[in-house]
Every structure is written in C-alpha cells, then in structure tokens.
Motif scaffolding. Structure first.
Motif, mmCIF file in Angstrom:
data_model
loop_
_atom_site.group_PDB
_atom_site.id
_atom_site.type_symbol
_atom_site.label_atom_id
_atom_site.label_comp_id
_atom_site.label_asym_id
_atom_site.label_seq_id
_atom_site.Cartn_x
_atom_site.Cartn_y
_atom_site.Cartn_z
ATOM 1 N N ILE A 138 7.224 0.655 -8.727
ATOM 2 C CA ILE A 138 6.428 0.605 -7.541
ATOM 3 C C ILE A 138 5.523 1.695 -6.985
ATOM 4 N N LEU A 139 6.021 3.073 -7.613
ATOM 5 C CA LEU A 139 5.082 4.101 -7.163
ATOM 6 C C LEU A 139 3.778 3.869 -7.616
ATOM 7 N N ILE A 140 3.791 3.331 -9.033
ATOM 8 C CA ILE A 140 2.233 3.308 -9.872
ATOM 9 C C ILE A 140 1.550 2.160 -9.189
ATOM 10 N N TYR A 141 2.378 1.249 -8.819
ATOM 11 C CA TYR A 141 1.716 -0.035 -8.062
ATOM 12 C C TYR A 141 1.010 0.238 -6.755
ATOM 13 N N VAL A 142 1.718 0.964 -5.985
ATOM 14 C CA VAL A 142 1.397 1.319 -4.561
ATOM 15 C C VAL A 142 0.139 2.493 -4.797
ATOM 16 N N ALA A 143 0.204 3.481 -5.626
ATOM 17 C CA ALA A 143 -0.790 4.272 -6.023
ATOM 18 C C ALA A 143 -2.067 3.512 -6.404
ATOM 19 N N SER A 144 -1.818 2.576 -7.271
ATOM 20 C CA SER A 144 -3.196 1.850 -7.723
ATOM 21 C C SER A 144 -3.905 1.229 -6.866
ATOM 22 N N LEU A 145 -2.868 0.563 -5.744
ATOM 23 C CA LEU A 145 -3.557 -0.265 -4.623
ATOM 24 C C LEU A 145 -4.417 0.531 -3.764
ATOM 25 N N TRP B 138 -10.936 -20.272 -1.331
ATOM 26 C CA TRP B 138 -11.174 -18.799 -1.181
ATOM 27 C C TRP B 138 -10.785 -17.841 -2.270
ATOM 28 N N MET B 139 -9.981 -18.535 -3.198
ATOM 29 C CA MET B 139 -9.356 -17.120 -4.222
ATOM 30 C C MET B 139 -10.367 -16.533 -4.722
ATOM 31 N N PRO B 140 -11.563 -16.791 -5.253
ATOM 32 C CA PRO B 140 -12.407 -15.872 -5.849
ATOM 33 C C PRO B 140 -13.076 -14.718 -5.045
ATOM 34 N N HIS B 141 -12.857 -14.912 -3.647
ATOM 35 C CA HIS B 141 -13.650 -14.093 -2.776
ATOM 36 C C HIS B 141 -12.622 -13.193 -2.263
ATOM 37 N N VAL B 142 -11.530 -13.011 -2.447
ATOM 38 C CA VAL B 142 -10.468 -11.824 -1.925
ATOM 39 C C VAL B 142 -10.979 -10.665 -2.722
ATOM 40 N N SER B 143 -10.325 -9.587 -1.973
ATOM 41 C CA SER B 143 -10.748 -8.193 -2.665
ATOM 42 C C SER B 143 -9.918 -7.753 -3.917
ATOM 43 N N GLU B 144 -10.245 -6.962 -4.605
ATOM 44 C CA GLU B 144 -9.609 -6.355 -5.731
ATOM 45 C C GLU B 144 -8.108 -6.075 -5.505
ATOM 46 N N GLN B 145 -7.919 -5.209 -4.454
ATOM 47 C CA GLN B 145 -6.668 -5.000 -4.017
ATOM 48 C C GLN B 145 -5.720 -6.116 -3.609
ATOM 49 N N LYS C 24 -5.824 -9.153 -4.962
ATOM 50 C CA LYS C 24 -5.592 -9.602 -6.278
ATOM 51 C C LYS C 24 -4.489 -8.936 -6.878
ATOM 52 N N LEU C 25 -4.552 -7.684 -6.764
ATOM 53 C CA LEU C 25 -3.227 -6.968 -7.459
ATOM 54 C C LEU C 25 -1.867 -7.318 -6.581
ATOM 55 N N PHE C 26 -2.262 -7.255 -5.122
ATOM 56 C CA PHE C 26 -1.041 -7.723 -4.273
ATOM 57 C C PHE C 26 -0.495 -9.022 -4.425
ATOM 58 N N MET C 27 -1.469 -10.048 -4.658
ATOM 59 C CA MET C 27 -0.879 -11.383 -4.828
ATOM 60 C C MET C 27 -0.367 -11.575 -6.381
ATOM 61 N N SER C 28 -0.630 -10.749 -7.414
ATOM 62 C CA SER C 28 -0.116 -10.740 -8.469
ATOM 63 C C SER C 28 1.355 -10.413 -8.507
ATOM 64 N N TRP C 29 1.670 -9.362 -7.656
ATOM 65 C CA TRP C 29 2.957 -9.128 -7.424
ATOM 66 C C TRP C 29 3.785 -10.159 -6.450
ATOM 67 N N ILE C 30 3.243 -10.854 -5.950
ATOM 68 C CA ILE C 30 3.790 -11.808 -5.002
ATOM 69 C C ILE C 30 4.352 -13.014 -5.928
ATOM 70 N N MET C 31 3.271 -13.175 -6.760
ATOM 71 C CA MET C 31 3.600 -14.254 -7.646
ATOM 72 C C MET C 31 4.474 -13.993 -8.990
ATOM 73 N N PHE C 32 4.537 -12.649 -9.083
ATOM 74 C CA PHE C 32 5.223 -12.336 -10.295
ATOM 75 C C PHE C 32 6.888 -12.381 -9.995
ATOM 76 N N THR D 68 -7.964 -6.473 -13.412
ATOM 77 C CA THR D 68 -7.498 -7.385 -12.171
ATOM 78 C C THR D 68 -7.558 -8.764 -12.241
ATOM 79 N N ASP D 69 -8.440 -9.376 -12.787
ATOM 80 C CA ASP D 69 -8.571 -11.026 -12.942
ATOM 81 C C ASP D 69 -7.568 -11.252 -14.282
ATOM 82 N N ILE D 70 -7.378 -10.513 -15.141
ATOM 83 C CA ILE D 70 -6.466 -10.953 -16.142
ATOM 84 C C ILE D 70 -5.013 -10.912 -15.681
#
Ligand SMILES: [K+]
Ligand SMILES: [K+]
Lengths: 441, 441
Positions: free
Chosen positions: A355-362, B280-287, B289-297, B373-375
C-alpha cells in the motif's frame, strides 16, 4: 525507554538525521567550501543513515574527506542501529506474546532485560566489525595496486568500501564506480554485501554450527529459510540478466563470456540492496526495471543491513500459498511448522508495504511526468534500500525527495517498528469472540 | 464429477468457450456475412463468458442479432456458472475442513450432496432472474421512450442491458453507450450492476433478514463485511473522481454540478466490474488509471458476477493488518473472529493474483510498446473483469489477446478453483510438525 524499542529506534534515527543534516550543510563538508542547501544535505543524510544509497550529488566529486567521513559514520551508525533494534523488537514481541499467553504483567520480566540487550549489542558489533575487517584486508592491497601505490587514498577507499559494502549502502568514494569491474576489488565488495544481506542472526547461527562442526541440516529454521530463499532469488535474477539482457550492449560492455557472466552476477547480487555500480542502470529494458523492482521490494534478510519486506516474509507468503493450494492445514517447511503469529506478521508487513509503494507511486505520478516503470523502480529502490536511481529523485522538484526520504526511513525501520512506535500497546483481550466463516476469493 | 467442483467448473467453461467460438466464427453471426477470424471470435467468447466485457470489435456494429444473442447467452451462462460453482466449491471446502477435523472419510457425506447442489442452483436461478426481470421492467419503458416507440429494438436492448448489467458484463447493444448518460436508463443499469457485484449469498441474506423483519445488525458476517467494504470502496472512488478528475473536461462533458456528480457516480460504481460507458476511459489521467487498476483488482463480492480478488478477501487482509498493528492475537470484526483458514485462503488468493498480474505485465511489457500504466490497467481490467480497455488488447498482436484471455479465465474461475482443478487432493497430514519461530519483516 527500553520497554519501547520501537520509540527508541525512531528517536535514535531522528537524532542522527538532525546531526547528519547539520554537518552536511556546513561549508566544511563540501569540496567547493560553500554551504550545502537543506534538501541535498537532508536527503543525503537520510540515504546514508538508511543505508539506501540513492544520491543526488556525486559522493566523490561533491563532498570532501570530512563530508565523506560524515556519510560513512551515518552508514555505520545506521547499519548498527537497525540490526540492534530489529533484534530488540523481535525479542520484545516474542516475549510479549509469551507474556500475553501466560497472563502475566509485562514488567515482571524486566530484571534480565538489560543484560540481554547488552549481549545483543555485543554480538552485532562483533559480527559487523569482523566482516568489515576481513573485507578491508582484502580490499586494501587490491586498491593499493590499482591506485599505483597511493597509500592514503587507498586506505580511505578500502575503509569506505568495507563499511559501505557490508552495510549495503551503495555510496562509492570513486566517481565512476569503475573499481567494481575489477575482480580483485569487486569480489570482496560483492561477498561482503552478500553476507550483509543475510542478517547477523543468520551469520551467527552459521558460525555457531560451523564451530560445533554441524552441517547445514542443523541450522535453525530462520537460517535455512533465509539461505534457500536468498539463493533462489539470486539464481532467478542471474538467469533473468543472462537471458533478457544478454544482448544489451550497454549492460554487457565487452562481448566476451567471462565479462558477461561477471556483469550478470553483479546485476543479480547488487540490486538486492547493495546498489553499487550504478552506471548501467538507466540502460536496462522496461521489463528489467519491473523485475528489479520486485527484487528490491523483497530485499534481504531480517535484522540485516538490507531493506525490503525481507526474504523470510516473502518465503512465508509462498509457504502459505503452497499450504492453501495443497489444501494443507499447516504451513510447514523443513519439518517445522510456522506460528500463526509469524504468518499474520508477514501478511501485515507485505500488505502495508505494498500500500505504501502504491500511494507513493500515485503521489509521484501526480507531481512528476515520469513513467510508472521509473516511478515504481525508484519507490522500490528507496523502500527496499536498493540505492539505484533513474533520476526520479530530482533536486529541482523537492517533493520527490521528501516522498522518497519517507520511503527510505520506513523501509529502514520497517513498518512494524513505525506502527509500534506510534501505537499504544493494547491490554490482552478479555473476550475471545466466536468464529464465523465468510466466503473469500 | 460432483466431488470435484473445480474440475467441473473448468470443464463447463471449456465446453462453452468452444461452442461460443464456433458460433461466432460462422458467417451467420456477423453483420457483413463473412466468417470471423478465430482470434476475434475466441477473445469475444472468453470476454462474454467471463463477463469481462473487453471488446476488440464493436458489439452493435460488428455482430448481427444472432451474434449478439450468442454473446448474451455466453454472459448469462457465464454468470450463472460462476455463481453456482463458487458456492459449490465453498461448500466442498468447508465440508472438507470439517471432515479433516473429524478424521472422517470424505465420501461419508455424499448422501445429501445432490439435494444440496440442487437447492444452490435453484437459489442462484431465482436470485438472478428476479433481479434481471426487475431491471428489464424498469429499462423497457425508458428505452421505448428514448427509441421513440420502436418496439422490437427497445425490447432487445432492454433484455440485453438487463442481463449484461446484473452479470456485470459491460457489453452494450448500442454503439455509443449514450443511453447510460440518461438517468432513466442509466440508473436501473447502475443499480442492477451494483446488486450483481454484491454476490447472491449477500442478496439472499439481506432478503431473508428483511423477510424476518430483522435489521442490518442481524446480517451474517459475510454480508456485513461485503456491504461495508463495498460502500467504502465506492465512496473512496467517488471522492477520487470528484477531486482528482474534477477539472477533466473530457470526463465531465458538461459543466453543471448534477451532471458532474452523475458521471463521478458512474465512474465510481462501474469500474468495480461492470464496465459500461467506456467512452471517457482513454482520457483519464495516469494516476486515475493506477487508482482504477486497484479498484478493479479488488473487484466485487464473492460468488457474485464481479471479478477481482473479491472485497471480503481485501477486508480480511486489512483486518489482519489491524490485528498485527494493534498487537492483537485474533482478527475480529463485528464481534466475530475470523477462522485461520479464511486468513490463509485470503493471503494465498491475493498473493497468487498479484504474482499473476505481475507476470502478465512483464510479458505485455515485452511484446508491446505500451506504458506500464496502460498495461497494469488492462491486466487488472481483464483479471478483475472490469471490462475497460486502453487498446492493449490488440487484434494485430494476437499475443496480447491470449495473455488477457488467460487472465479473464483465471479471474473468472478464481485462482483457487484452477489450482483445485489441477491439483490432487492430499490426504490429511498424519504428522503435525513442531512449530519454530522465525524473524520476518
Ligand atoms: K543500498
Ligand atoms: K465487466
């Protein structure tokens, strides 16, 4: 204070951070005789104290001999501190568990505590200085030959490399890091760094068993797990570099086989926490960056000079997976069962660190324009004390320095220590709730 | 076969994948009357069966009514299959644990098994069709109004949306996905998808408690944990979109507040597994994408139509962390204790899935030129059955399709099912090894 090793550890590092930062700000520590800015001094101190090794100014070019000596002392005190405190905290936790089980008050056991603490510190000191002296005595003649007989420079470099390598600090007193490429200097550094990543409980146990003429079969579970996991990781890493990066001309400068093998070996051993020879780092492929991030995230042995979640933590997770997949009730290995408490601890540490690495990356994704590969690499390098940098630590963007410095401190102390330092110890639970099943997965 | 629900589940999906692929290859299923290539047909079938929803050809434009019907049947059978098998496997595991504890042979309990299986299937069917019929009856009049009275088109779209939304499949029968932006169509879809992510054990328990006029306090632990964790994740996600993406003009087309809130709500609920409204998916910011990856995980509830490691698994990890940090011996919540077996299972699932995403990312980094990020986003979307795509699934690079299809299948079946299907059940261990402490972290 002794009953709170977590807070003691935090206080020890805070005091040393302040002292180191003040000394490195002084004009007396830099080559150009000008005062150093706060950010650079602070980041360098944290990096040295945590034995991480990420630098934003070149150690040999920027700092004079006094500055380098301050850095070296930070490395030595950082390494000693963490080995001592990690042992004390482990002692306290295992005692507290026993105490809770026996429903005794915690202070009943206070009598013998001071002598126990003293013996831990003695063992840590003996282990550290023995390895460092051996490393020094191998490095000095080799460096003397390479430096064409310059006595004082060779002496200083040998001391510096000996301390920095056992403590896995990755700071180097020569600019180009070229000495690493010579076998006579590189091999002692490699071995000393490797021994450092095992942790002093392992070194001690191996030494004791050897003294009693007992083979590896008589090693304790901790030693066995650490050695087997470490060997697996180094082998995987070696195979990775030999296959994926085999044709990378920048990484493997010369075409001949022995040179390629040597570079792959360095690349396999060093990222685990040592961080020397950083010249080839920015030239590896994207997938190697991701692979090395994983290696650095795992790090080295417990109560060692390496960082990361530690190899035993990773091994416990793998054993839990094996037990679950084989539908076994116990997590056993080498004919021994793991305590539930060990499993809980491993899970908590890994989850918190992820979680730490994840938040720092964000955060870093938000405040920089760097790619996620670079950011994850740099975060894992800071947290796992790998010491490599892809330049995400950027003096012109101080936010990056503070995020990475925080990762280094937590990586060095361990998330459990930080949590224990802030949290109040809870009284043993009076009620044990009834268990209820839920569906997971 | 019934004593091996893991293998049965694998066989069920394999047969359906073959049937779906064959049907979608036929010229009769595509609008242009040409046979579809194998890769497209296979990937679309896997995506529909796993209720993931990543598409490489537009559902409404490419497939004719027959093709869409095949996809819809795949979604329906995929959703029903996974809910049934997840329950059967849970029953088998909890029975096996009980059996092992009582040292009884496993087949002694075979007598009542068939009736139990039948009642599980009945409950799953009733739950599914009730929600789908309610969704349909809300969607049909709304669609009829939007389609200006075109009866047959509205009927088909209402059926399709009703099935696809409860099963969280993310396939849409209209090209632009614009209907989602209308409250009258969007809200039933949103609610139905949300109910789908809870899982039928939760729906059943809530319904039973409501029937007995019992409040949420009388819900079982599984329901409480699922609801609280789901609500926390949706709220976090809502706050994220309202803060980080507040000024993203592409995401929030219109400036007015209610429209922004609606889009944020869709963005917060849908990525958990539904995957509708992908424009709208391709237009979100990089962070993001990373946040949504966590939600989907993390995904949705156990034995639900959603994927991911499941919210209860995530909740157990958080509870383990809490117990470790507060130095408690038990992981308790809502006045109940968690079984050690539950903890072991959660750890094994999370660790395996993380390693899976990691390895898939390494492969995709090697075979494509996309950013990490995309991967990671696409891997989490495939594994967590999110159904969003950033175009990493690329028909011109079939390797990507197979990696993602594998993630979908494992994400749908769950890594434990796959492992159980391949592994031989072990006899209960005769020896219990002595426990030994190791240092972790
Ligand atoms: K280091
Ligand atoms: K989906």
């Amino acid at each position: 204070m002794l009953s709170h090793p977590g807070r003691l550890s935090l206080a020890y590092f805070l005091v040393l951070i302040v002292m180191g930062t003040v000394l490195l700000i002084l004009p007396a520590t830099s080559r150009d005789g000008q005062p150093t800015d706060f950010n650079t001094a602070f980041f360098t101190t944290v990096s040295a104290l945590s034995t991480c090794g990420i630098v934003i100014v070149d150690t040999a070019e920027y700092w004079n001999l006094f500055g380098q000596a301050v850095i070296l002392l930070c490395i030595q005190f950082g390494g000693l501190g963490v080995m001592t405190f990690a042992s004390l905290i482990t002692m306290t936790i295992s005692r507290r568990i026993r105490v809770t089980q026996q429903l005794l008050a915690a202070d009943e056991l206070g009598a013998s505590k001071l002598s126990e603490v003293r013996s831990v510190i003695n063992v840590v000191l003996i282990c550290t200085f023995s390895v460092e002296i051996i490393a020094f005595s191998m490095l000095f003649p080799a460096l003397l030959r390479l430096n064409e007989g310059q006595m004082s420079q060779s002496l200083w470099e040998a001391i510096f490399f000996a301390v920095a390598s056992y403590n896995n600090a990755g700071f180097t007193p020569d600019t180009a890091g070229l000495y690493i490429n010579s076998w006579s200097v590189g091999l002692p550094i490699l071995l000393s760094a490797f021994v450092g990543t095992l942790g002093f409980p392992v070194i001690l146990n191996v030494f004791q068993c050897a003294h009693r003429r007992q083979g590896p079969k008589r090693w304790n579970l901790h030693t066995k797990l650490t050695v087997v996991t470490t060997m697996s990781i180094v082998t995987t890493s070696l195979l990775w570099f030999l296959s994926v990066e085999w044709n990378n001309t920048t990484l493997f400068h010369n075409a001949d086989l022995s040179s390629k093998l040597w570079h792959a070996l360095v690349a396999a051993v060093m990222p685990r926490s040592a961080g020397f020879d950083i010249s080839w780092m920015p030239h590896v492929s994207e997938q190697t960056k991701l692979f090395m991030s994983w290696i650095m995230f795992i790090g080295g042995g417990s109560a060692s000079t390496a960082g990361g979640i530690r190899v035993t933590t990773f091994a416990v997770l793998i054993l839990v997976c094996r037990a679950a997949f084989l539908r076994r009730k116990d997590d056993s290995v080498f004919g021994k069962r793991l305590h539930t408490q060990t499993v809980i601890m491993s899970v908590a540490i890994t989850a918190t660190c992820s979680i730490l690495i994840y938040v720092a990356s964000l955060i870093l994704l938000t405040i920089t324009n760097r790619s996620l590969t670079d950011i994850v690499f740099e975060c894992c390098s800071a947290f796992g004390l790998g010491g490599y940098t892809l330049g995400v630590a950027d003096p012109s963007n101080p936010g990056t320095l503070y995020v990475l410095a925080a990762l280094m401190v937590i990586g060095r102390l361990g998330p459990m220590t930080v949590a224990y330092a802030i949290s109040k110890p809870q009284p043993p639970q009076a009620v044990r709730y009834p268990a209820e099943s839920i569906i997971v997965g």
